[in-house]
Design an enzyme around this catalytic site. Structure first.
Site: not given
Length: 268
Positions: A50, A52, A110, A197
């Site tokens: 999921r 963001d 990522y 992040r």
């Protein structure tokens, strides 16, 4: 037949992946498009991760159970024909009934892209993070290695994160440079909300020389989110790969693929 589907999207105008009747989401757009291909029948879809709001994907994977018979090619072409321009289906494959986009995945990758030059991006605005001050990627790489392995990543999770456990395993955390671009590549068994992040938010001050490399380990051991840096901007983050057992036969991204095709040649 259960179908797996590969999806790419620009997250700039989406409020994340997760379906929300009051927000524009990737899942909402996908399910609306699939329903049109299915002749108006609902087609719930489940994803590997999921993402963001503002986060992009080049290799999101989801699965659904088709309510009507269509070939994988018909699902791909039909869905792309009605999707908005900032999301697209890259492939559709038949998979065994025991396949689950989330639970069958063994790891996720990522990439966080930072344009490291004095002037802000114009052409790639919204697709990159920007750092005008010089970054030492070698120092960032040394700090990144302190986060490898299985740890309690409470210091890197969002305050609103609902994960039952903060323990995750990072298999790889590389920092490298391509021209003016500094890239963080993170592979793990799973990620907490905003974890990547927040990792970037710790490594960037280290790269600027504001913090020593050992600070990354101190933040990790503290298990305290307030000890870390600021959360890095969503614009630079891409879900770049999902790893599955070979028996499912799903397409693989090209090795070493940068998130924005052709970007390497445009960098100074």
């Amino acid at each position: 037949m259960r179908l797996a589907i590969g999806i790419e999207y620009c997250g700039t105008r989406f409020s994340g992946w997760q379906r929300d009747p009051h927000q524009r989401t990737v899942q909402g757009c996908m399910e609306s498009a699939l329903a049109q291909v299915a002749g108006g029948q609902a087609v719930p879809i489940l994803a590997a991760g999921r993402t963001d709001a503002g986060v992009h994907a080049t290799a999101q994977v989801a699965h659904f159970i088709p309510p009507t018979e269509r070939t994988p090619r018909a699902w791909m072409l039909g869905t792309n024909g009605v999707l908005p321009g900032d999301v697209a289906v890259r492939w559709v494959r038949g998979v065994p009934d025991d396949f689950h986009a989330r639970y069958s995945a063994t790891a996720r990758c990522y990439r966080y892209l930072v344009l490291n030059q004095p002037t802000r991006p114009g052409l790639w605005s919204g697709h990159l993070s920007w750092e005008p001050r010089p970054l030492d990627e070698r120092t960032m790489r040394r700090a990144a290695h302190l986060l490898l392995g299985r740890h309690d990543f409470s210091a890197f999770r969002a305050a609103a994160c609902r994960a039952r456990s903060p323990v995750r395993t990072l298999h790889r955390l590389e920092v490298y440079r391509l021209g003016a671009m500094v890239i963080l590549e993170v592979v793990g068994d799973g990620f907490l909300q905003k974890m990547v992040r927040n990792i970037a938010g710790v490594l960037l001050p280290i790269g600027r020389g504001c913090k020593p490399p050992d600070w990354a380990g101190e933040v990790l051991r503290s298990r305290d989110r307030s000890m870390g840096g600021i959360t890095a901007a969503a614009a630079g983050l891409y879900l770049a790969d999902i790893y599955y057992p070979p028996r499912f036969g799903l397409p693989r991204p090209r090795p070493g693929q940068v998130c924005l095709p052709g970007l390497e040649g445009l960098l100074p």
